[in-house]
Design an enzyme around this catalytic site. Structure first.
Site, PDB file in Angstrom:
ATOM      1  N   HIS A  96      -4.951   9.227   3.510  1.00  0.00           N
ATOM      2  CA  HIS A  96      -5.888   8.382   2.763  1.00  0.00           C
ATOM      3  C   HIS A  96      -7.296   8.374   3.349  1.00  0.00           C
ATOM      4  CE1 HIS A  96      -2.605   6.879   0.393  1.00  0.00           C
ATOM      5  NE2 HIS A  96      -3.298   5.887  -0.112  1.00  0.00           N
ATOM      6  N   GLU A 155      -2.793  11.350 -12.335  1.00  0.00           N
ATOM      7  CA  GLU A 155      -4.111  11.954 -12.154  1.00  0.00           C
ATOM      8  C   GLU A 155      -4.309  13.205 -12.988  1.00  0.00           C
ATOM      9  OE1 GLU A 155      -2.137  10.861  -9.747  1.00  0.00           O
ATOM     10  OE2 GLU A 155      -3.274   9.174  -8.940  1.00  0.00           O
TER      11      GLU A 155
HETATM   12  C1  LIG Z   1      -1.222   9.827  -6.377  1.00  0.00           C
HETATM   13  C2  LIG Z   1      -1.680   8.447  -6.086  1.00  0.00           C
HETATM   14  N1  LIG Z   1      -2.443   7.816  -6.993  1.00  0.00           N
HETATM   15  C3  LIG Z   1      -2.882   6.563  -6.749  1.00  0.00           C
HETATM   16  C4  LIG Z   1      -2.560   5.929  -5.589  1.00  0.00           C
HETATM   17  C5  LIG Z   1      -3.061   4.524  -5.305  1.00  0.00           C
HETATM   18  N2  LIG Z   1      -1.944   3.594  -5.397  1.00  0.00           N
HETATM   19  C6  LIG Z   1      -1.293   3.227  -4.294  1.00  0.00           C
HETATM   20  S1  LIG Z   1      -0.019   2.255  -4.647  1.00  0.00           S
HETATM   21  C7  LIG Z   1      -0.327   2.277  -6.281  1.00  0.00           C
HETATM   22  C8  LIG Z   1       0.563   1.518  -7.199  1.00  0.00           C
HETATM   23  C9  LIG Z   1       1.959   2.008  -7.145  1.00  0.00           C
HETATM   24  O1  LIG Z   1       2.791   1.136  -7.805  1.00  0.00           O
HETATM   25  P1  LIG Z   1       4.365   1.263  -7.742  1.00  0.00           P
HETATM   26  O2  LIG Z   1       4.745   2.697  -7.734  1.00  0.00           O
HETATM   27  O3  LIG Z   1       4.901   0.434  -8.834  1.00  0.00           O
HETATM   28  O4  LIG Z   1       4.771   0.695  -6.317  1.00  0.00           O
HETATM   29  P2  LIG Z   1       4.569  -0.799  -5.771  1.00  0.00           P
HETATM   30  O5  LIG Z   1       3.239  -0.814  -5.099  1.00  0.00           O
HETATM   31  O6  LIG Z   1       4.652  -1.723  -6.907  1.00  0.00           O
HETATM   32  O7  LIG Z   1       5.642  -0.986  -4.764  1.00  0.00           O
HETATM   33  C10 LIG Z   1      -1.441   3.035  -6.539  1.00  0.00           C
HETATM   34  C11 LIG Z   1      -2.015   3.242  -7.866  1.00  0.00           C
HETATM   35  C12 LIG Z   1      -1.786   6.635  -4.655  1.00  0.00           C
HETATM   36  N3  LIG Z   1      -1.466   6.106  -3.476  1.00  0.00           N
HETATM   37  N4  LIG Z   1      -1.350   7.878  -4.934  1.00  0.00           N
END
Ligand SMILES: Cc1ncc(C[n+]2csc(CCOP(=O)(O)OP(=O)(O)O)c2C)c(N)n1
Ligand SMILES: [Mg+2]
Lengths: 336, 325
Positions: free
Chosen positions: B129, B60
């Site tokens: 959230h 971000e």
């Molecule tokens: C700071 C932040 N930005 C965006 C999000 C929204 N978000 C939740 S999970 C995610 C993807 C995360 O992917 P990864 O770290 O690869 O974990 P996975 O879901 O694949 O287990 C996003 C963009 C968030 N929760 N926190």
């Protein structure tokens, strides 16, 4: 001449005994079944909010968590049911949390993304990507300053690597030589963005650049994950600072229950399922003569019973009372 | 005019602005391949290509900072941060760079950028959230804050945001994405900032909301009318910065009572600011203290009943009005 399959399995199983592998198998089956049930209960409206299922990644939780000692601490991301169960949180308490009930491990306040059991050193699922990486550094620092041989296991996804906090945490951990095992579950996607499109290098190289030992392991192989984590734990306990593990894995379901999955093909999912961790371990154990169909059926039936009981428990658990809404916002002598 | 959902109205605004101005481009988390976490940008990657619709890593602070730089370099970026909850990671760039550069440089540098984010509770996403912090962004001089309550406003205000020479924080309540409404299809349709909308005229009390809370205000007004014979005027602020205080004051001078509704916490929140301004400018016209109906002073709980209790409802608004009459 190629080694016989039995000999290969034998080599692969080197250092593991039957009880240990039976435990790994049971835990993986339990987590898989638990997650499938959660998906079902979400569709029925029993579980709400965001639900991120862990199916496909079970070997990571089971391999890694079983390498820890009771006094170690764990922080993880929001895809946390598998980690909680592998750490020993009762499936009843996890399911009740997903139902938002009082007997949930967070009293119904946290839901799927925010599971806690401080008594087990399970210090939370963190729903803000990469927020818990610096916390792990602090937990490691606390262990070190208090002269225990404890460590922090910090689990996160490949998507977390893009955040500044990832880099700040790795640097701090090395600088202060804190006992932290950074455990990245690389399931190839951060939501719908393929990992290759969000990172300009490879993950272990980043850790290495911060002067931290880093390995990449097959995250669909519970034994490989376990061995790597044992190594990392020994490194931390010896006072040598942090250690980094990338576990290559795959999530079978969408990112969350809300994911329309426009970004990946069925073929890719099917290919990953051919490397399935449970099947993999089953095959190895069968070849070693440690498992047969009847024994596996027993494992599956036991997992099924535990999951059914968790659902019944969650259904029966009461809703938290409205009068508790303002309880425990800050810790004061009166609320203990 | 065409009937469309809030999310489709936003998408239309983005499409039209991408077509109108070659300097406009979009970047953000999962806005491309995934189709946007709330499906606002669905199809735009296919239509405009990866140069103008960029999927970004989860970073971000980095992407807002890059947006600021791109704006300084002559482009008109829109950065989507998924939700207001994640915007905290970019707060430094928004507050210390985007909101300050124009003033600090004595007008040499401006940052024409739109930052979009979803906000609001009510979906059982629990404490991390479920924020409604529109008022936080309204606190900072140097940026604008837009909070549409319906599809037509969403389109008109978003198009206006791209034509502004400053950073506009554009906040969309998740409960509104599926709301349907008539939306003008004139590509030149925009809505000026700082013009509140009087949704319903009344004479006994003024109920003020923005974003999702406009609908609690409006449902409360209907209940007051049918059940109590009370005539409530409902004002949708539309933008918190600039704030159309004149419309609010004129209404309060007519009704002599004001209730402010917002999802956010009451303590230190925007309703407090608005109530102070009403008091400063219309004290002699008030027949009762200004009332604030806000979210309860707790981190949002996951449990459905607790979450419901933590959010303001139309019944709370009705009670507040009855208490002041
Ligand atoms: C700071 C932040 N930005 C965006 C999000 C929204 N978000 C939740 S999970 C995610 C993807 C995360 O992917 P990864 O770290 O690869 O974990 P996975 O879901 O694949 O287990 C996003 C963009 C968030 N929760 N926190
Ligand atoms: Mg991932």
């Amino acid at each position: 001449m190629a080694a016989s399959p039995a000999a290969e399995a034998g080599e692969h199983l080197d250092g593991f005994n039957r009880d240990q592998l039976s435990l790994f198998l049971y835990q993986m089956v339990l987590i898989r079944r638990f997650e499938e049930k959660c998906g079902e209960m979400y569709t029925k409206g029993k579980i709400r909010g965001f639900l991120h299922l862990y199916t496909g990644q079970e070997a990571c939780a089971v391999g890694a968590l079983n390498a820890l000692a009771p006094h170690d601490k764990i922080v993880t991301h929001y895809r946390d049911h598998g980690h909680a169960i592998a750490r020993g949180l009762h499936p009843n308490a996890v399911m009740a949390e997903l139902y938002g009930k009082v007997d949930g491990c967070s009293g119904g306040r946290g839901g799927s993304m925010h599971l806690y059991d401080a008594s087990l050193g399970f210090l939370g699922g963190y729903a803000i990507v990469a927020a818990h990486l610096p916390l792990a550094v602090g937990l490691g620092l606390a262990a070190k300053m208090q002269k225990t041989d404890g460590l922090a296991l910090c689990i996160f996804g490949d998507g977390g690597v893009g955040e500044g906090e990832f880099h700040e945490a790795l640097n701090l951990a090395v600088l202060w030589q804190t006992p932290v095992v950074f455990f990245c579950e690389n399931n190839l996607y951060g939501m719908g963005v393929p990992f290759g499109a969000s990172l300009s290098t490879e993950i272990p190289k980043l850790a290495a650049a911060y002067n931290m030992p880093a390995v990449s392991v097959d995250g669909m192989d519970v034994l490989a994950v376990h061995r790597a984590t044992q190594e990392a734990v020994a490194h931390c306990r010896a006072g040598k600072g942090p250690y980094f593990i990338e576990a290559m894995t795959y999530r079978y379901r969408g990112h969350s229950m809300a994911d329309p999955e426009l970004y990946r093909l069925k073929d890719e999912i099917e290919a990953a399922k051919r490397r399935d961790a449970i099947e993999h371990l089953k095959a190895d154990m069968t070849l070693a003569g440690w498992l047969d169909d009847a024994a596996y059926e027993e494992v599956a039936a036991r997992a099924e019973r535990v999951v059914e009981e968790a659902v019944a428990f969650a259904e029966a658990s009461p809703e938290p009372g409205l009068a508790t809404l303002h309880d425990r916002i800050t810790k004061e002598p009166a609320n203990g | 005019m065409a009937e469309m959902r809030f999310r489709d109205a936003l998408r239309e605004a983005l499409r039209e602005e991408l077509i109108r101005d070659p300097r406009v481009f979009l970047m953000g988390e999962d806005i491309g391949l995934y189709g946007g976490s709330y499906a606002v940008t669905k199809g735009l990657l296919d239509e405009f290509g990866p140069e103008r619709v960029l999927d970004t890593p989860i970073a971000e602070s980095g992407i807002v900072g890059a947006g600021i730089g791109a704006a300084m370099g002559g482009l008109r970026p829109m950065v989507e941060l998924m939700t207001i909850n994640f915007s905290f990671l970019a707060l430094d760039q928004i507050v210390n760079s985007a909101a300050k550069l124009y003033y600090m440089s004595n007008g040499q540098i401006n940052v024409p950028m739109v930052i979009r984010m979803a906000s609001g509770g009510g979906s059982q996403l629990a404490a991390t959230h479920s924020h409604s912090l529109e008022g936080l962004y309204a606190h900072f001089p140097g940026i604008k804050v837009v909070c549409p309550s319906n599809p037509a406003d969403a389109k008109g205000l978003l198009k206006r945001a791209f034509r502004d020479d400053n950073t506009v924080v554009f906040i969309e309540h998740t409960a509104l994405y599926s709301m349907k409404g008539e939306v003008p299809d004139d590509p030149e349709f925009t809505i000026e900032f700082g013009k509140a909308n009087i949704l319903r005229e009344g004479k006994d009390v003024t109920i003020i909301g923005y974003s999702g809370s406009v609908w609690q205000a409006s449902r409360a007004a209907t209940m007051l009318e049918s059940q109590e014979g009370i005539s409530a005027e409902v004002i949708d602020l539309r933008t918190l910065r600039p704030l159309d205080i004149d419309t609010v004051i004129a209404s309060v001078k007519k009704t002599n009572r004001a209730v402010i509704v917002e999802d956010d916490w009451k303590f230190g929140g925007f309703a407090g600011e608005l109530s102070a301004q009403i008091m400063e400018r219309a004290f002699d016209w008030l027949d009762a203290p200004v009332a604030r109906v806000c979210g309860k002073d707790v981190p949002m709980p996951y449990n459905r009943n607790l979450e419901f209790a933590a959010l303001p409802s139309e019944e709370d608004v009705v009670d507040a009005v009855l208490a002041m009459l």
